[in-house]
Design an enzyme around this catalytic site. Sequence first.
Site, PDB file in Angstrom:
ATOM      1  CB  CYS A 129      -0.935  -0.023   1.204  1.00 49.08           C
ATOM      2  SG  CYS A 129      -2.091  -1.402   1.212  1.00 49.08           S
ATOM      3  CB  ALA A 171      -0.167   0.840  -4.031  1.00 47.32           C
ATOM      4  NE  ARG A 217       7.088  -3.575   4.302  1.00 45.70           N
ATOM      5  CZ  ARG A 217       8.195  -2.960   3.989  1.00 45.70           C
ATOM      6  NH1 ARG A 217       9.348  -3.455   4.354  1.00 45.70           N
ATOM      7  NH2 ARG A 217       8.185  -1.848   3.299  1.00 45.70           N
ATOM      8  NE  ARG A 259       0.034  11.195  -6.850  1.00 46.71           N
ATOM      9  CZ  ARG A 259       0.906  12.039  -7.327  1.00 46.71           C
ATOM     10  NH1 ARG A 259       2.163  11.944  -6.995  1.00 46.71           N
ATOM     11  NH2 ARG A 259       0.538  12.983  -8.137  1.00 46.71           N
ATOM     12  CE  LYS A 307       7.256  -0.630 -16.473  1.00 43.58           C
ATOM     13  NZ  LYS A 307       6.042  -0.028 -16.814  1.00 43.58           N
TER      14      LYS A 307
END
Length: 174
Positions: free
Chosen positions: A15, A19, A44, A21, A110
């Site tokens: 998060c 992630a 985490r 945005r 990626k």
Amino acid sequence: MAWEPPRLKLGLVGCSWFALRAHVPALLALEQRVGVRLTAVCSRTRKSMARAEAKIHAADPEREVRRFAKMEQLFADADVDAVLLVLPIPLMPAAVEAALRAGKHVLSEKPAAPSIEAARRLLDAIAELGPRAPVWLVLENWQFKPSVRWLRERLQEGAIGRVVGGGVVQRLRV
């Protein structure tokens, strides 16, 4: 009442600011057009998970979002069909393999691995799972660009010949 296909229930692992945005807004927009639903988050830190949950609840206040502190817990959740992995590169190979072995379809950022050797181990792992293995897709949008699709078609037709190198120039409209 018309029949609707079941929705693919997706868990977000990682998060980070990226992630939140990029991926969460895109997934929430996709929910309106295709059969996917963001149902679980894993991070985490509680703070990052809470931010993700808040962003999801801003779009759908009634939605139940399951929270997991460990990705293995999310992978074990039978109510999650697929996962989107938005993790640091060194963590990606182990997460991809664990999710696939848990039977989850995987979308991963990626690069998929920090080295060629690690990437080969991932390819070996999915080959070992056999023809009924879950789907794994590394998020790379170049393959869908019209110019790349056109070039692929010309190569498949044999219209270009043997390619020994290449380069790309992309003009961005700002």
